[in-house]
Design a protein around this motif. Sequence first.
Motif: not given
Length: 308
Positions: A25-30, A17-18, A276-283, A285-286
């Motif tokens: 996106l993170l702010a939108e999620i909460g 993501h840019d 939250v650190e899910l560094s291998r979940h970028s594929h 991510a949302p």
Amino acid sequence: MSITVLLGYNTNGLAHHDLFDAIDLLAEIGYRSVAITIDHGALSPRENWRGQLRRLRSRLRRLGLSSVIETGARFLLDPRHKHEPTLVSPDPAARARRIEFYRHAIRCAAELESRCVSLWSGRVRWETSLRGTGGEEDAEPRPSNCQDAPSNEDAMRRLAAGLKEVLEYAAGFGVMIGFEPEPGMVVDSMARFAELLNWIDAPNLMLTLDIGHLQCQGELPIADQIRRWSSRLVNVHLEDMRRGRHEHLMFGEGEIDFLPVLQVLAEVGYQGAIHVELSRHSHEAPEAARRAFAFLQSLVQRIGASHG
């Protein structure tokens, strides 16, 4: 007792993501905090970071987001060797490159009014592993044509010397340093962090505590570790994990019971953010960010309801 910490997310889990799209996106999620991993396209010292930094400060303020600065990008400083160079690298010039990168991170944190700059020690490597075809050498035997790796004492001496420079520079900006014990590195556990404090300490040397790493390293019960180190806590990383395996997992896929973790963070009065650190979940991510938020928010609400 009520839990007042902020739920946040690390941008290393939104690598495709840019940076500004990720924050929106993170702010939108909460989420109310963001751990910004400096990387290609995200405040990289190789790019026009000053203009990006000004935009980022404005965006965070508009969205009401807190922040920390993370420095764990895999290939930002060396495109061939993960996380290199570090504060324990044998070459003084290489260590100086890492220190200058940390200075850049500190300047960014000061401009953004971030809670801390988070960093780690680095790992001891065979001398030739950074000159040859290489790759990660965690399980490799000693190469026949290399010099001996430095001893732990040598590595700690290098680490303490470099960290001293970083801490002094950060103090000039009023920035806290959150040191993170990382499996596989020189300082890989809370026991080794305690040892590091015998080499160096400072008022702005704080702790980034990764809950999954405690599980991985078998430093249990987790609640006891949180209580012991509560006065140093400036940043918390959260993900699921299994004992003996350093793999960041989605909540529910590992072995950690997270309700007691959040309860003890509330008990000790932790006021920082949980990232939250899910560094291998970028594929994904949302979806990963939404699932993680829903899981943690439900636990926060349960704690609030039980102590309302």
